[in-house]
Design a protein around this motif. Structure first.
Motif, PDB file in Angstrom:
ATOM      1  N   THR A 228       7.743  -7.181  -5.516  1.00  0.00           N
ATOM      2  CA  THR A 228       6.353  -6.958  -7.030  1.00  0.00           C
ATOM      3  C   THR A 228       5.769  -7.515  -5.119  1.00  0.00           C
ATOM      4  O   THR A 228       5.949  -8.693  -4.731  1.00  0.00           O
ATOM      5  CB  THR A 228       6.116  -7.540  -7.951  1.00  0.00           C
ATOM      6  OG1 THR A 228       7.037  -6.744  -8.611  1.00  0.00           O
ATOM      7  CG2 THR A 228       4.589  -7.950  -8.315  1.00  0.00           C
ATOM      8  N   LYS A 229       3.875  -7.338  -4.806  1.00  0.00           N
ATOM      9  CA  LYS A 229       3.671  -8.177  -4.393  1.00  0.00           C
ATOM     10  C   LYS A 229       2.075  -8.542  -4.469  1.00  0.00           C
ATOM     11  O   LYS A 229       2.119  -7.507  -6.214  1.00  0.00           O
ATOM     12  CB  LYS A 229       3.135  -6.638  -3.430  1.00  0.00           C
ATOM     13  CG  LYS A 229       3.645  -6.509  -1.728  1.00  0.00           C
ATOM     14  CD  LYS A 229       2.773  -6.224  -0.938  1.00  0.00           C
ATOM     15  CE  LYS A 229       4.023  -6.026   0.223  1.00  0.00           C
ATOM     16  NZ  LYS A 229       2.882  -5.384   1.633  1.00  0.00           N
ATOM     17  N   LEU A 230       2.012  -9.318  -4.833  1.00  0.00           N
ATOM     18  CA  LEU A 230       0.808 -10.339  -5.349  1.00  0.00           C
ATOM     19  C   LEU A 230      -0.441 -10.308  -4.193  1.00  0.00           C
ATOM     20  O   LEU A 230      -0.439 -10.906  -3.337  1.00  0.00           O
ATOM     21  CB  LEU A 230       0.742 -11.336  -5.963  1.00  0.00           C
ATOM     22  CG  LEU A 230       2.493 -11.625  -6.990  1.00  0.00           C
ATOM     23  CD1 LEU A 230       2.570 -13.202  -7.406  1.00  0.00           C
ATOM     24  CD2 LEU A 230       1.950 -10.268  -8.059  1.00  0.00           C
ATOM     25  N   HIS A 231      -1.770  -9.924  -5.313  1.00  0.00           N
ATOM     26  CA  HIS A 231      -3.010 -10.588  -4.118  1.00  0.00           C
ATOM     27  C   HIS A 231      -4.086 -10.578  -4.319  1.00  0.00           C
ATOM     28  O   HIS A 231      -4.743 -10.645  -5.637  1.00  0.00           O
ATOM     29  CB  HIS A 231      -3.470  -8.899  -3.541  1.00  0.00           C
ATOM     30  CG  HIS A 231      -2.588  -7.136  -3.867  1.00  0.00           C
ATOM     31  ND1 HIS A 231      -2.293  -7.236  -2.667  1.00  0.00           N
ATOM     32  CD2 HIS A 231      -1.874  -6.707  -4.424  1.00  0.00           C
ATOM     33  CE1 HIS A 231      -1.138  -6.420  -2.752  1.00  0.00           C
ATOM     34  NE2 HIS A 231      -0.969  -5.628  -3.716  1.00  0.00           N
ATOM     35  N   CYS A 232      -3.741 -11.891  -3.797  1.00  0.00           N
ATOM     36  CA  CYS A 232      -5.760 -12.405  -4.051  1.00  0.00           C
ATOM     37  C   CYS A 232      -6.843 -11.569  -3.366  1.00  0.00           C
ATOM     38  O   CYS A 232      -6.564 -12.663  -1.542  1.00  0.00           O
ATOM     39  CB  CYS A 232      -5.083 -13.712  -3.540  1.00  0.00           C
ATOM     40  SG  CYS A 232      -6.730 -15.094  -3.895  1.00  0.00           S
ATOM     41  N   TRP A 233      -7.884 -11.864  -3.369  1.00  0.00           N
ATOM     42  CA  TRP A 233      -8.713 -11.048  -2.698  1.00  0.00           C
ATOM     43  C   TRP A 233     -10.140 -11.607  -3.160  1.00  0.00           C
ATOM     44  O   TRP A 233     -10.757 -12.094  -4.162  1.00  0.00           O
ATOM     45  CB  TRP A 233      -9.539 -10.055  -3.296  1.00  0.00           C
ATOM     46  CG  TRP A 233     -10.118  -9.369  -2.462  1.00  0.00           C
ATOM     47  CD1 TRP A 233     -10.982  -9.426  -1.170  1.00  0.00           C
ATOM     48  CD2 TRP A 233     -11.749  -8.159  -2.784  1.00  0.00           C
ATOM     49  NE1 TRP A 233     -11.960  -8.796  -1.014  1.00  0.00           N
ATOM     50  CE2 TRP A 233     -12.371  -8.081  -2.396  1.00  0.00           C
ATOM     51  CE3 TRP A 233     -11.471  -8.132  -4.172  1.00  0.00           C
ATOM     52  CZ2 TRP A 233     -13.527  -7.349  -2.130  1.00  0.00           C
ATOM     53  CZ3 TRP A 233     -13.020  -6.917  -4.812  1.00  0.00           C
ATOM     54  CH2 TRP A 233     -14.039  -6.531  -3.432  1.00  0.00           C
ATOM     55  N   ALA A 234     -10.611 -13.171  -2.203  1.00  0.00           N
ATOM     56  CA  ALA A 234     -11.262 -13.850  -2.477  1.00  0.00           C
ATOM     57  C   ALA A 234     -12.280 -12.987  -1.624  1.00  0.00           C
ATOM     58  O   ALA A 234     -12.483 -12.643  -0.437  1.00  0.00           O
ATOM     59  CB  ALA A 234     -11.107 -15.190  -1.426  1.00  0.00           C
ATOM     60  N   TYR A 235     -13.992 -13.385  -1.804  1.00  0.00           N
ATOM     61  CA  TYR A 235     -15.055 -12.578  -0.680  1.00  0.00           C
ATOM     62  C   TYR A 235     -16.298 -13.068  -1.770  1.00  0.00           C
ATOM     63  O   TYR A 235     -16.443 -13.574  -2.162  1.00  0.00           O
ATOM     64  CB  TYR A 235     -15.352 -11.138  -1.443  1.00  0.00           C
ATOM     65  CG  TYR A 235     -15.282 -10.722  -3.538  1.00  0.00           C
ATOM     66  CD1 TYR A 235     -16.839 -10.375  -3.788  1.00  0.00           C
ATOM     67  CD2 TYR A 235     -14.085 -10.510  -3.763  1.00  0.00           C
ATOM     68  CE1 TYR A 235     -16.484 -10.025  -5.167  1.00  0.00           C
ATOM     69  CE2 TYR A 235     -14.680 -10.803  -5.292  1.00  0.00           C
ATOM     70  CZ  TYR A 235     -15.186 -10.732  -5.594  1.00  0.00           C
ATOM     71  OH  TYR A 235     -15.739 -10.737  -7.256  1.00  0.00           O
ATOM     72  N   GLY A 236     -17.186 -12.727  -0.671  1.00  0.00           N
ATOM     73  CA  GLY A 236     -18.553 -12.947  -1.167  1.00  0.00           C
ATOM     74  C   GLY A 236     -19.065 -14.705  -0.530  1.00  0.00           C
ATOM     75  O   GLY A 236     -20.007 -15.568  -0.722  1.00  0.00           O
ATOM     76  N   PHE A 237     -17.657 -15.446   0.068  1.00  0.00           N
ATOM     77  CA  PHE A 237     -18.461 -16.858   0.511  1.00  0.00           C
ATOM     78  C   PHE A 237     -19.184 -16.824   2.552  1.00  0.00           C
ATOM     79  O   PHE A 237     -18.814 -15.932   3.257  1.00  0.00           O
ATOM     80  CB  PHE A 237     -17.025 -17.135   0.869  1.00  0.00           C
ATOM     81  CG  PHE A 237     -15.775 -16.844   1.395  1.00  0.00           C
ATOM     82  CD1 PHE A 237     -16.200 -17.462   3.034  1.00  0.00           C
ATOM     83  CD2 PHE A 237     -15.179 -16.311   1.145  1.00  0.00           C
ATOM     84  CE1 PHE A 237     -15.519 -16.713   3.711  1.00  0.00           C
ATOM     85  CE2 PHE A 237     -14.158 -15.262   1.677  1.00  0.00           C
ATOM     86  CZ  PHE A 237     -13.865 -15.559   3.185  1.00  0.00           C
ATOM     87  N   TYR A 238     -19.705 -18.724   2.521  1.00  0.00           N
ATOM     88  CA  TYR A 238     -20.301 -18.647   3.455  1.00  0.00           C
ATOM     89  C   TYR A 238     -20.046 -20.000   3.545  1.00  0.00           C
ATOM     90  O   TYR A 238     -20.494 -20.727   2.496  1.00  0.00           O
ATOM     91  CB  TYR A 238     -21.436 -17.292   3.402  1.00  0.00           C
ATOM     92  CG  TYR A 238     -21.907 -18.332   5.035  1.00  0.00           C
ATOM     93  CD1 TYR A 238     -21.760 -16.933   5.660  1.00  0.00           C
ATOM     94  CD2 TYR A 238     -23.198 -19.104   5.514  1.00  0.00           C
ATOM     95  CE1 TYR A 238     -22.691 -17.569   7.366  1.00  0.00           C
ATOM     96  CE2 TYR A 238     -23.535 -19.395   6.754  1.00  0.00           C
ATOM     97  CZ  TYR A 238     -23.160 -18.778   7.274  1.00  0.00           C
ATOM     98  OH  TYR A 238     -23.915 -19.038   8.741  1.00  0.00           O
ATOM     99  N   PRO A 239     -19.724 -20.623   4.948  1.00  0.00           N
ATOM    100  CA  PRO A 239     -19.572 -19.835   6.605  1.00  0.00           C
ATOM    101  C   PRO A 239     -18.131 -19.380   5.589  1.00  0.00           C
ATOM    102  O   PRO A 239     -18.001 -19.213   4.983  1.00  0.00           O
ATOM    103  CB  PRO A 239     -19.845 -20.584   6.507  1.00  0.00           C
ATOM    104  CG  PRO A 239     -19.915 -22.739   6.030  1.00  0.00           C
ATOM    105  CD  PRO A 239     -20.003 -22.264   4.753  1.00  0.00           C
TER     106      PRO A 239
END
Length: 349
Positions: A228-239
């Motif tokens: 099984t693959k676990l995915h973590c998507w972090a988005y919309g960040f700056y810098p």
């Protein structure tokens, strides 16, 4: 003439010179791309400029107009609207002249590289010009030219000439340095005017450069051949700088065999997806840990129980299948034995 235009463009387009954070320092980066033939969705010629992570300006052959890619609200308080309009007009003029120069240089390089001009061939010319102001006050920089994604020429700042990076570029270097004699001017600009531009625009764009946007995080799972693959998507960040990792049972880091790349979003923020492969274990917990300068504390997003239940369901389903398979095998063996017993009984009779 062509090189003068390059220097002026670099000077006047500094609202868009690309800079990436480097250990407390700052960088201007200026990217040129030219393709040989019109291609749907792509301009034949474009200039993209950044200050640190901030994409500040662009020019393309589609509009033939220089554009500022940042909010002008703060700048208008410093520079009147009329001054900004004149600034953009000058940028546009020099970008248009540079577009002609770059077209000529691409054709020159392609001629020596024995590249065909068939419309079925897709050729890309790229130039990268970078100057850096380091944290200790020292300066550095570099210039590269690439064809079809491969770097072929670079600026040698010690000898102050362009030098080949690939063997195929060796035959044209003497003529290129004579025809496009701008190595000296580029080195001077890189070490002087470009650095002054960094200092100047850091003041103008400090609010944009110092802004912080916290990441949003989503976790999910998918099935693979081996588990099984676990995915973590972090988005919309700056810098841009961020650390994302998977932790098992609150303490053990799970290392990913896949390299995770930080990608830009159209709004100037960034995103990254980190995936790890696990073997489901009943009772084990998994969480994604995200560390970013916009956060006071590290963000911990657990793989929710509703998602974990899918893992447990997978475990239970696998076990059930094994039980059913064993049961079916038992019935098959029992039936075969019984059938053979009846056959022997018939033979005895």
């Amino acid at each position: 003439m062509g090189h003068t235009v390059l220097l002026l463009l670099l000077l006047l387009l500094s609202l868009g010179v690309c800079a990436v954070h480097c250990a407390g320092g700052h960088v201007f980066q200026y990217l040129i791309t030219r393709i040989l033939f019109p291609t749907p969705g792509l301009p034949m010629y474009s200039i993209i400029l950044y200050l640190d992570d901030l994409k500040c300006g662009k020019y393309s052959s589609d509009t033939r107009q220089a554009q500022v890619l940042i909010s002008l609200d703060g700048l208008i308080n410093i520079l009147p609207q009329k001054v900004l309009a004149v600034h953009l007009e000058m940028q546009t003029k020099f970008a248009q002249e540079l577009e002609i120069t770059e077209r000529d240089e691409m054709e020159f390089i392609m001629g020596f590289s024995n590249k065909t001009y068939d419309k079925g061939q897709f050729h890309v010319y790229q130039r990268k010009f970078v100057c850096e102001l380091n944290e200790d006050g020292t300066t550095s920089g570099y210039e590269e030219i690439a064809l079809n994604g491969k770097e072929i020429i670079a600026l040698d700042k010690e000898k102050v000439v362009y030098v080949p990076v690939m063997q195929e570029a060796l035959v044209m270097m003497d003529q290129l340095n004579k025809r496009y004699d701008h190595a000296v001017d580029n080195k001077m600009y890189m070490e002087n005017e470009c650095i002054q531009q960094i200092k100047l625009y850091l003041y103008y764009l400090s609010a944009d450069l110092n802004r912080k946007v916290s990441p949003k995080v989503k976790v999910s799972s998918s099935e693979s051949e081996s588990g099984t693959k676990l995915h973590c998507w972090a988005y919309g960040f700056y810098p841009r700088d961020v650390e994302v990792k998977w932790i098992k049972n609150g303490r053990d880091e799970i290392y990913s065999e896949e390299s995770a790349e930080i990608l830009p979003n159209p709004d100037g923020t960034y995103q990254i997806r980190v995936s790890v492969e696990v073997t489901p274990e009943e009772g084990a917990t998994y969480s994604c840990h995200v560390d970013h300068s916009s956060l006071e504390d590290r963000l911990v997003v657990p793989f929710e129980s509703s998602n974990r239940s899918m893992l447990y369901l997978l475990i239970g389903g696998t076990a059930l299948l094994l039980v059913l398979a064993s049961f079916a095998l038992g019935i098959f063996i029992y039936t075969r034995r019984k059938s053979k017993g009846l056959e022997k009984t018939g033979e005895t009779a």
